[in-house]
Design a protein around this motif. Structure first.
Motif, PDB file in Angstrom:
ATOM      1  N   ILE A  58      -2.233   6.793 -12.946  1.00  0.00           N
ATOM      2  CA  ILE A  58      -1.269   7.905 -12.877  1.00  0.00           C
ATOM      3  C   ILE A  58      -0.732   8.035 -11.462  1.00  0.00           C
ATOM      4  O   ILE A  58       0.472   8.158 -11.246  1.00  0.00           O
ATOM      5  CB  ILE A  58      -1.913   9.234 -13.333  1.00  0.00           C
ATOM      6  CG1 ILE A  58      -2.263   9.175 -14.819  1.00  0.00           C
ATOM      7  CG2 ILE A  58      -0.965  10.413 -13.054  1.00  0.00           C
ATOM      8  CD1 ILE A  58      -3.076  10.356 -15.313  1.00  0.00           C
ATOM      9  N   ARG A  59      -1.627   7.997 -10.484  1.00  0.00           N
ATOM     10  CA  ARG A  59      -1.180   8.105  -9.087  1.00  0.00           C
ATOM     11  C   ARG A  59      -0.268   6.939  -8.704  1.00  0.00           C
ATOM     12  O   ARG A  59       0.717   7.118  -7.993  1.00  0.00           O
ATOM     13  CB  ARG A  59      -2.378   8.170  -8.154  1.00  0.00           C
ATOM     14  CG  ARG A  59      -3.142   9.471  -8.283  1.00  0.00           C
ATOM     15  CD  ARG A  59      -4.082   9.681  -7.119  1.00  0.00           C
ATOM     16  NE  ARG A  59      -4.922  10.826  -7.320  1.00  0.00           N
ATOM     17  CZ  ARG A  59      -4.535  12.103  -7.182  1.00  0.00           C
ATOM     18  NH1 ARG A  59      -3.298  12.364  -6.863  1.00  0.00           N
ATOM     19  NH2 ARG A  59      -5.377  13.091  -7.380  1.00  0.00           N
ATOM     20  N   HIS A  60      -0.586   5.744  -9.190  1.00  0.00           N
ATOM     21  CA  HIS A  60       0.245   4.578  -8.874  1.00  0.00           C
ATOM     22  C   HIS A  60       1.646   4.745  -9.456  1.00  0.00           C
ATOM     23  O   HIS A  60       2.640   4.437  -8.789  1.00  0.00           O
ATOM     24  CB  HIS A  60      -0.420   3.300  -9.387  1.00  0.00           C
ATOM     25  CG  HIS A  60       0.177   2.051  -8.814  1.00  0.00           C
ATOM     26  ND1 HIS A  60       0.096   1.723  -7.481  1.00  0.00           N
ATOM     27  CD2 HIS A  60       0.881   1.047  -9.399  1.00  0.00           C
ATOM     28  CE1 HIS A  60       0.720   0.571  -7.267  1.00  0.00           C
ATOM     29  NE2 HIS A  60       1.207   0.147  -8.412  1.00  0.00           N
ATOM     30  N   PHE A  61       1.742   5.239 -10.687  1.00  0.00           N
ATOM     31  CA  PHE A  61       3.053   5.493 -11.277  1.00  0.00           C
ATOM     32  C   PHE A  61       3.841   6.490 -10.425  1.00  0.00           C
ATOM     33  O   PHE A  61       5.048   6.350 -10.248  1.00  0.00           O
ATOM     34  CB  PHE A  61       2.930   6.034 -12.698  1.00  0.00           C
ATOM     35  CG  PHE A  61       2.504   5.014 -13.728  1.00  0.00           C
ATOM     36  CD1 PHE A  61       2.932   3.700 -13.664  1.00  0.00           C
ATOM     37  CD2 PHE A  61       1.689   5.385 -14.773  1.00  0.00           C
ATOM     38  CE1 PHE A  61       2.546   2.765 -14.620  1.00  0.00           C
ATOM     39  CE2 PHE A  61       1.304   4.469 -15.742  1.00  0.00           C
ATOM     40  CZ  PHE A  61       1.730   3.160 -15.666  1.00  0.00           C
ATOM     41  N   GLU A  73       0.834  -1.200   0.000  1.00  0.00           N
ATOM     42  CA  GLU A  73       0.000   0.000   0.000  1.00  0.00           C
ATOM     43  C   GLU A  73       0.866   1.246   0.000  1.00  0.00           C
ATOM     44  O   GLU A  73       1.890   1.319   0.673  1.00  0.00           O
ATOM     45  CB  GLU A  73      -0.926  -0.002   1.215  1.00  0.00           C
ATOM     46  CG  GLU A  73      -1.978  -1.080   1.129  1.00  0.00           C
ATOM     47  CD  GLU A  73      -3.052  -0.942   2.181  1.00  0.00           C
ATOM     48  OE1 GLU A  73      -2.856  -0.199   3.158  1.00  0.00           O
ATOM     49  OE2 GLU A  73      -4.100  -1.586   2.015  1.00  0.00           O
ATOM     50  N   PHE A  74       0.413   2.216  -0.773  1.00  0.00           N
ATOM     51  CA  PHE A  74       1.067   3.507  -0.858  1.00  0.00           C
ATOM     52  C   PHE A  74       0.108   4.556  -0.303  1.00  0.00           C
ATOM     53  O   PHE A  74      -0.833   4.208   0.403  1.00  0.00           O
ATOM     54  CB  PHE A  74       1.457   3.798  -2.315  1.00  0.00           C
ATOM     55  CG  PHE A  74       2.358   2.732  -2.886  1.00  0.00           C
ATOM     56  CD1 PHE A  74       3.713   2.709  -2.570  1.00  0.00           C
ATOM     57  CD2 PHE A  74       1.850   1.746  -3.709  1.00  0.00           C
ATOM     58  CE1 PHE A  74       4.541   1.721  -3.075  1.00  0.00           C
ATOM     59  CE2 PHE A  74       2.681   0.758  -4.230  1.00  0.00           C
ATOM     60  CZ  PHE A  74       4.025   0.744  -3.903  1.00  0.00           C
ATOM     61  N   PHE A  75       0.302   5.818  -0.623  1.00  0.00           N
ATOM     62  CA  PHE A  75      -0.533   6.867  -0.064  1.00  0.00           C
ATOM     63  C   PHE A  75      -1.988   6.760  -0.540  1.00  0.00           C
ATOM     64  O   PHE A  75      -2.907   6.748   0.264  1.00  0.00           O
ATOM     65  CB  PHE A  75       0.046   8.243  -0.408  1.00  0.00           C
ATOM     66  CG  PHE A  75      -0.728   9.387   0.164  1.00  0.00           C
ATOM     67  CD1 PHE A  75      -0.810   9.569   1.542  1.00  0.00           C
ATOM     68  CD2 PHE A  75      -1.390  10.285  -0.657  1.00  0.00           C
ATOM     69  CE1 PHE A  75      -1.527  10.622   2.083  1.00  0.00           C
ATOM     70  CE2 PHE A  75      -2.097  11.336  -0.131  1.00  0.00           C
ATOM     71  CZ  PHE A  75      -2.167  11.506   1.242  1.00  0.00           C
ATOM     72  N   TYR A  80      -0.952  -8.614 -11.773  1.00  0.00           N
ATOM     73  CA  TYR A  80      -0.672  -7.485 -10.877  1.00  0.00           C
ATOM     74  C   TYR A  80      -1.901  -6.592 -10.885  1.00  0.00           C
ATOM     75  O   TYR A  80      -2.421  -6.244 -11.943  1.00  0.00           O
ATOM     76  CB  TYR A  80       0.557  -6.711 -11.368  1.00  0.00           C
ATOM     77  CG  TYR A  80       0.961  -5.590 -10.440  1.00  0.00           C
ATOM     78  CD1 TYR A  80       1.661  -5.852  -9.266  1.00  0.00           C
ATOM     79  CD2 TYR A  80       0.647  -4.276 -10.726  1.00  0.00           C
ATOM     80  CE1 TYR A  80       2.034  -4.836  -8.400  1.00  0.00           C
ATOM     81  CE2 TYR A  80       1.022  -3.241  -9.873  1.00  0.00           C
ATOM     82  CZ  TYR A  80       1.711  -3.531  -8.712  1.00  0.00           C
ATOM     83  OH  TYR A  80       2.074  -2.518  -7.861  1.00  0.00           O
ATOM     84  N   VAL A  81      -2.364  -6.230  -9.699  1.00  0.00           N
ATOM     85  CA  VAL A  81      -3.582  -5.428  -9.560  1.00  0.00           C
ATOM     86  C   VAL A  81      -3.222  -4.075  -8.957  1.00  0.00           C
ATOM     87  O   VAL A  81      -2.588  -4.000  -7.914  1.00  0.00           O
ATOM     88  CB  VAL A  81      -4.616  -6.136  -8.651  1.00  0.00           C
ATOM     89  CG1 VAL A  81      -5.888  -5.305  -8.552  1.00  0.00           C
ATOM     90  CG2 VAL A  81      -4.915  -7.522  -9.160  1.00  0.00           C
ATOM     91  N   VAL A  82      -3.667  -3.024  -9.628  1.00  0.00           N
ATOM     92  CA  VAL A  82      -3.560  -1.669  -9.088  1.00  0.00           C
ATOM     93  C   VAL A  82      -4.940  -1.315  -8.566  1.00  0.00           C
ATOM     94  O   VAL A  82      -5.945  -1.472  -9.274  1.00  0.00           O
ATOM     95  CB  VAL A  82      -3.138  -0.655 -10.178  1.00  0.00           C
ATOM     96  CG1 VAL A  82      -3.128   0.762  -9.615  1.00  0.00           C
ATOM     97  CG2 VAL A  82      -1.782  -1.023 -10.747  1.00  0.00           C
ATOM     98  N   SER A  83      -5.006  -0.857  -7.318  1.00  0.00           N
ATOM     99  CA  SER A  83      -6.303  -0.511  -6.735  1.00  0.00           C
ATOM    100  C   SER A  83      -6.179   0.744  -5.890  1.00  0.00           C
ATOM    101  O   SER A  83      -5.087   1.172  -5.544  1.00  0.00           O
ATOM    102  CB  SER A  83      -6.829  -1.669  -5.879  1.00  0.00           C
ATOM    103  OG  SER A  83      -5.935  -1.927  -4.811  1.00  0.00           O
ATOM    104  N   ARG A  84      -7.336   1.302  -5.580  1.00  0.00           N
ATOM    105  CA  ARG A  84      -7.353   2.416  -4.633  1.00  0.00           C
ATOM    106  C   ARG A  84      -7.079   1.836  -3.254  1.00  0.00           C
ATOM    107  O   ARG A  84      -7.611   0.790  -2.890  1.00  0.00           O
ATOM    108  CB  ARG A  84      -8.708   3.109  -4.629  1.00  0.00           C
ATOM    109  CG  ARG A  84      -8.988   3.793  -5.935  1.00  0.00           C
ATOM    110  CD  ARG A  84     -10.013   4.905  -5.777  1.00  0.00           C
ATOM    111  NE  ARG A  84     -10.405   5.398  -7.069  1.00  0.00           N
ATOM    112  CZ  ARG A  84      -9.661   6.192  -7.832  1.00  0.00           C
ATOM    113  NH1 ARG A  84      -8.488   6.598  -7.408  1.00  0.00           N
ATOM    114  NH2 ARG A  84     -10.080   6.593  -9.007  1.00  0.00           N
TER     115      ARG A  84
END
Length: 127
Positions: A88-91, A22-24, A36-40
């Motif tokens: 974009i935020r994940h990058f 988890e990131f911000f 690979y899953v990108v999620s909020r």
């Protein structure tokens, strides 16, 4: 190897193959099947996630984007709705991508390069 030892080993391998970080604002998850899953971050619905066949697929998407990119650029790849902004935020958040958010309106990612001049002056000598 005993049955219990084999079960412990199987569980350990499964844990090594799956990882959620988890990131911000976003999260990235490696699944057992290699996807690979990108999620909020903290979201549970599938509407807040984008599944890639592998992390390499996400990397290829990033590599194809221009130096400065917006949701419109992400949308050209077939990703729709708010998932474009999430990507974009994940990058910008994931350390594997040399990227930062350069503008919030419109949301813009900017690729950083280790070869980009950081404003330092270069002295040139003539023969």
């Amino acid at each position: 190897m005993s049955r219990d030892a084999a079960a412990d080993l199987q569980e350990a391998i499964g844990s090594a193959l799956t990882e959620k970080r988890e990131f911000f604002r976003t999260a990235g998850e490696y699944r057992r099947d290699g996807s690979y899953v990108v999620s909020r971050r903290g979201a549970d619905s599938t509407g807040n996630a984008k599944v890639f066949t592998s992390f390499d697929e996400l990397r290829r998407l990033y590599d194809r984007l221009p130096t400065n990119f917006t949701a419109e650029d992400i949308g050209r790849t077939g990703i729709t709705g708010s998932r474009r902004h999430m990507i974009i935020r994940h990058f910008g958040e994931h350390p594997a991508f040399d990227c930062r958010i350069s503008s919030r309106n419109p949301l813009t990612g900017e690729k950083q390069s280790k070869n980009v001049d950081d404003g330092a002056e270069i002295e040139v000598f003539a023969d």
